[in-house]
Design a protein around this motif. Structure first.
Motif, mmCIF file in Angstrom:
data_model
loop_
_atom_site.group_PDB
_atom_site.id
_atom_site.type_symbol
_atom_site.label_atom_id
_atom_site.label_comp_id
_atom_site.label_asym_id
_atom_site.label_seq_id
_atom_site.Cartn_x
_atom_site.Cartn_y
_atom_site.Cartn_z
ATOM 1 N N ALA A 239 29.017 41.422 43.977
ATOM 2 C CA ALA A 239 30.334 40.908 44.344
ATOM 3 C C ALA A 239 30.374 39.394 44.186
ATOM 4 O O ALA A 239 31.445 38.802 44.052
ATOM 5 C CB ALA A 239 30.667 41.288 45.781
ATOM 6 N N SER A 265 38.365 47.064 50.582
ATOM 7 C CA SER A 265 38.384 48.460 51.029
ATOM 8 C C SER A 265 38.507 49.413 49.852
ATOM 9 O O SER A 265 38.324 50.616 50.003
ATOM 10 C CB SER A 265 39.557 48.677 51.987
ATOM 11 N N LEU A 266 38.832 48.878 48.691
ATOM 12 C CA LEU A 266 38.970 49.746 47.508
ATOM 13 C C LEU A 266 37.618 50.333 47.139
ATOM 14 O O LEU A 266 36.640 49.600 47.003
ATOM 15 C CB LEU A 266 39.456 48.927 46.309
ATOM 16 N N GLU A 272 32.398 52.161 36.207
ATOM 17 C CA GLU A 272 32.162 50.718 36.040
ATOM 18 C C GLU A 272 30.746 50.359 36.521
ATOM 19 O O GLU A 272 30.049 49.554 35.904
ATOM 20 C CB GLU A 272 33.219 49.948 36.835
ATOM 21 N N TRP B 172 42.539 43.656 53.829
ATOM 22 C CA TRP B 172 42.006 43.898 52.499
ATOM 23 C C TRP B 172 43.146 43.818 51.519
ATOM 24 O O TRP B 172 44.300 44.110 51.850
ATOM 25 C CB TRP B 172 41.352 45.272 52.420
ATOM 26 N N GLU B 174 44.290 45.361 48.506
ATOM 27 C CA GLU B 174 44.192 46.429 47.505
ATOM 28 C C GLU B 174 45.272 46.250 46.444
ATOM 29 O O GLU B 174 45.024 46.412 45.258
ATOM 30 C CB GLU B 174 44.328 47.797 48.175
ATOM 31 N N LEU B 177 44.533 43.284 44.101
ATOM 32 C CA LEU B 177 43.222 43.423 43.456
ATOM 33 C C LEU B 177 43.237 44.529 42.397
ATOM 34 O O LEU B 177 42.563 44.425 41.366
ATOM 35 C CB LEU B 177 42.148 43.715 44.512
ATOM 36 N N LYS B 178 44.061 45.526 42.646
ATOM 37 C CA LYS B 178 44.147 46.612 41.659
ATOM 38 C C LYS B 178 44.650 46.111 40.310
ATOM 39 O O LYS B 178 44.391 46.714 39.275
ATOM 40 C CB LYS B 178 45.108 47.692 42.164
ATOM 41 N N TRP B 183 35.301 44.310 36.269
ATOM 42 C CA TRP B 183 34.508 44.185 37.489
ATOM 43 C C TRP B 183 35.192 43.212 38.437
ATOM 44 O O TRP B 183 35.525 42.104 38.059
ATOM 45 C CB TRP B 183 33.097 43.700 37.153
ATOM 46 N N ARG B 184 35.396 43.660 39.685
ATOM 47 C CA ARG B 184 36.171 42.840 40.616
ATOM 48 C C ARG B 184 35.250 41.934 41.414
ATOM 49 O O ARG B 184 35.000 42.158 42.599
ATOM 50 C CB ARG B 184 36.991 43.734 41.528
ATOM 51 N N GLY B 185 34.760 40.917 40.776
ATOM 52 C CA GLY B 185 33.878 39.948 41.411
ATOM 53 C C GLY B 185 34.679 38.857 42.094
ATOM 54 O O GLY B 185 35.873 38.999 42.359
ATOM 55 N N ARG B 186 33.976 37.761 42.372
ATOM 56 C CA ARG B 186 34.577 36.687 43.164
ATOM 57 C C ARG B 186 35.851 36.125 42.525
ATOM 58 O O ARG B 186 36.836 35.868 43.214
ATOM 59 C CB ARG B 186 33.529 35.579 43.333
ATOM 60 N N ARG B 189 38.717 38.529 42.952
ATOM 61 C CA ARG B 189 39.148 38.572 44.365
ATOM 62 C C ARG B 189 39.972 37.340 44.715
ATOM 63 O O ARG B 189 40.991 37.416 45.389
ATOM 64 C CB ARG B 189 37.931 38.642 45.289
#
Lengths: 333, 381
Positions: A239, A265-266, A272, B172, B174, B177-178, B183-186, B189
């Protein structure tokens, strides 16, 4: 080809029932014994979950732990519990241990808090999780004459004694939490002292599987240092680490990939994760790969945390399927 | 003592709800302990006249006969008088009507779903929501509670309102972010978080603040306990504040606690409409620590804002002496070089302390402020 496994890499969230019970405990509406029974029941549920997802070791979720340091430091002489302090970049807090004298352990005291009797019921290798010497020496309020390195070495010797005792009680896996190694990494000049601090641990780890797990920071710059630590597996938090920055890895070490993010929370996409694992395996050639959460999942409510955990076996299944595709004529027999 | 004199003492957040209020809100008959509690606090604060019919019924335990709305009003009135009677110069209602500072505002909006409890520390938790759609304010909030306080307060009022940055950080993300691919890195976010923060500030905070000002609020404290959480996001806190107060006119302050305040500068200089920062200092001068040096930031950056100096530890029952409070105030005044810029408050809300402890801490605080005032001559600000 590297072997791939998975495990819980930190505390698991308390269930809503446990949340209610511990609140009631604080308000004097429930007895401590009653809440302890609930903790033990909830621990059994986490053990069942760990079995269900195919974890290679079990923790029970560390549900009664109040933070990274407790209850461990509460079993030490020379250490008291200090003020609430922010826990890295989160909306949670830990009580900063205050070191007033060279810490001394009380044999047997910490082992009692681990509920090893429950962990053994899972018939999987029990894993204990401890604050690593770099993080401990950086987060405590050290009021003794010891400098940070001296304290880190004392801490490592304490951990080594604990680990020897726990190994005798059937513990097979030991994990050191080291968020500070990536959140506030040592300079190049300080790297040698990190290795020196870890040195007292090495003899105690013989015969066990050992991990250093990092989170809350970029693992790429310290990956070479992590590779020199006397443990089998080093974990990084994807992350906060750009996988593209991971270029070289120590020969013969296992690579831990924190691919579940407790800051969202996702649930992660198992495809992936599988893609990343393949990419990193190809580039770094680790001896083994260990999947888990980066930062501990206890910052996510239990529902989303369970969903996230179930992504791991899905990712492993995708990887295994790619490695061993079913034959055209097979499977139906 | 009034705000126009040196070292005004002020409320900062929530207080523990008394058991008679909690039982009364459930419509339960008050048990003996709750009735005794009510009687004792009535003796100390006289928060309603002795002949008040609701008080009489509650003292007999008959909360159902009083009704939820009246019990709630009595709770707000009690905590307002509690703060006034403890000697504070600037007051509110101890957030008597709010569940807590996050859940209540989020429930006034569409676009969020609550997912469950998350631990803040030890056995303390908060219910956490996920942003699952566009932010839609159902209606500006806190208006009824503010109207009630405004009508009943004897002292000047400051209303606390949770800031957009904290609402976003404690949720959160969501929905936004969706939208981030891969890849959902820093980085992903952060980009998603900025979108949520700005939406919350524009669509929820600003209309609520405007409505409060229209109702007469002239002193508004934006609570941003999350502001120090991510040291590299100070600009986002500033953007959130500036978006929320754009076009609005009131005295705005910002409360942040348990943070490394150095990371907020120089970004926070751009928060032009914020005239006061309320920060915690009660643990910064203990055990040989010298956390007060952070006040030198004001001089370093030529920042002429006021400080709301946290002088009371909210996590421990130990009662700070008036002399200790006095010394903390005077030290801050010396560092800032101007006593007129020092306001005095607890580190944060005292809701985790019993009302007895909160009372003792607050009265010691007001005594300490009076001693500090006397020492510098007690002049007007």
């Amino acid at each position: 080809m590297a072997t791939i496994d998975l495990s819980l890499t930190g505390p698991f969230p308390r269930s809503e029932a446990l949340v209610a019970a511990t609140r009631d405990l604080d308000r004097g509406r429930r007895k401590a014994e009653e809440v302890t029974d609930l903790y033990r029941a909830a621990t059994s549920e986490v053990l069942a979950l760990e079995r269900k997802i195919g974890a290679s070791s079990v923790t029970g979720g560390l549900l009664a732990n109040q933070d990274l340091f407790r209850p461990f430091v509460e079993t030490l002489q020379g250490v008291s519990i200090g003020p609430l302090t922010r826990w890295f970049e989160t909306n949670s807090f830990y009580r900063q241990p205050i070191v007033e004298a060279v810490p001394q352990r009380r044999p047997g005291a910490w082992a009692k808090t681990l509920w090893l009797d429950l962990l053994h019921t899972a018939k999987l290798p029990p894993k204990v999780i401890l604050p690593g010497p770099y993080t401990a020496s950086g987060l405590v309020d050290n009021r003794t004459d010891m400098d940070r390195l001296d304290f880190a070495k004392v801490w490592s010797r304490l951990l080594a004694d604990e680990i020897r005792e726990l190994a005798g009680l059937g513990v097979k896996v030991v994990q050191f939490q080291e968020p500070l190694l990536v959140n506030s990494p040592p300079s190049m000049d300080e790297e040698s002292w990190v290795l020196e601090a870890y040195a007292p641990l090495a003899p105690a780890l013989t015969g066990l599987t050992s991990l250093v797990w990092t989170f809350y920071g970029d693992g790429a710059p310290v990956l070479p240092l992590l590779g020199k630590l006397p443990v089998h597996i080093v974990g990084i938090d994807l992350a906060d680490t750009d996988p593209a920055d991971l270029r070289e890895f120590a020969r013969g070490k296992g690579l831990g990939l924190g691919c579940l993010d407790s800051r969202t929370s996702l649930p992660e996409d198992p495809r992936e994760i599988a893609r990343l694992v393949r990419e990193l395996e190809g580039r770094l050639s680790p001896a083994s790969i260990h999947l888990g959460a980066g930062a501990p999942l206890d910052l996510v409510p239990v529902g989303p945390a369970q969903k996230k955990l179930h992504v791991l076996p899905e990712a492993v299944a995708i990887l295994e399927h790619a490695k061993n595709p079913p034959s055209k004529h097979g499977a139906s027999a | 003592m009034t705000e126009t004199q040196l070292f005004p003492t002020q409320e900062i957040g929530s207080l523990m709800k008394p058991r008679w209020l909690l039982q009364g809100l459930k419509g339960e008959p008050l048990n003996q302990a709750a009735r005794a509690d009510l009687a004792a606090w009535w003796q100390r604060t006289n928060f309603v006249p002795e002949h008040d019919p609701h008080l009489k019924k509650l003292l007999k335990g008959e909360s159902a006969e009083v009704g939820t709305a009246a019990v709630r009003d009595l709770g707000a009135l009690f905590l307002l008088r509690f703060l006034e009677a403890s000697g504070l110069d600037i007051v509110y209602d101890g957030e008597a009507r709010r569940v807590e500072m996050y859940e209540y505002p989020i429930r006034q909006m569409g676009g969020f779903d609550f997912l469950g409890h998350v631990r803040s520390f030890e056995n303390k938790y908060y219910l956490k929501a996920a942003s699952t759609g566009e932010v839609e304010l159902k209606a500006p909030y806190h208006l009824d509670e503010f109207d009630f306080v405004r009508v009943h307060a004897v002292r000047p009022v400051k209303i606390p309102v949770t800031g957009a940055y904290t609402l976003a950080d404690w949720s959160w993300n969501e929905h936004f972010l969706k939208k981030q691919a891969g890849w959902r890195g820093r980085k992903a976010r952060r980009a998603a978080q900025r979108e949520l923060i700005v939406e919350l500030a524009r669509k929820a905070l600003r209309p609520t603040l405007k409505a409060l000002i229209d109702h007469g609020a002239d002193n508004i404290q934006i609570d941003e306990p999350a502001a120090g959480t991510h040291p590299d996001e100070a600009e986002l806190v500033v953007e959130s504040f500036n978006e929320a107060v754009e076009g609005l006119d009131a005295k705005f302050s910002m409360h942040i606690c348990f943070s490394n305040y150095r990371t907020l500068y120089p970004a926070f200089l751009e928060m032009k409409k914020c005239s006061q920062f309320l920060w915690e200092f009660a643990n910064r001068d203990t055990d040989h620590k010298d956390g007060y040096e952070v006040l030198e930031l004001f001089a370093e950056f030529n920042d002429r804002r006021e400080i709301g100096l946290g002088v009371t530890d909210i996590h421990r029952d130990i009662i700070e002496t008036p002399e200790l409070i006095r010394d903390r105030i005077l030290r801050a005044a010396r560092i800032l070089g101007d006593p007129r810029r020092v306001y005095v408050n607890p580190d944060c809300g005292l809701r985790t302390r019993s009302l007895d402890v909160a009372w003792a801490k607050l009265t010691a605080m007001t005594q300490g402020a009076a001693m500090a005032r006397a020492q510098v001559g007690g002049g007007a600000a």
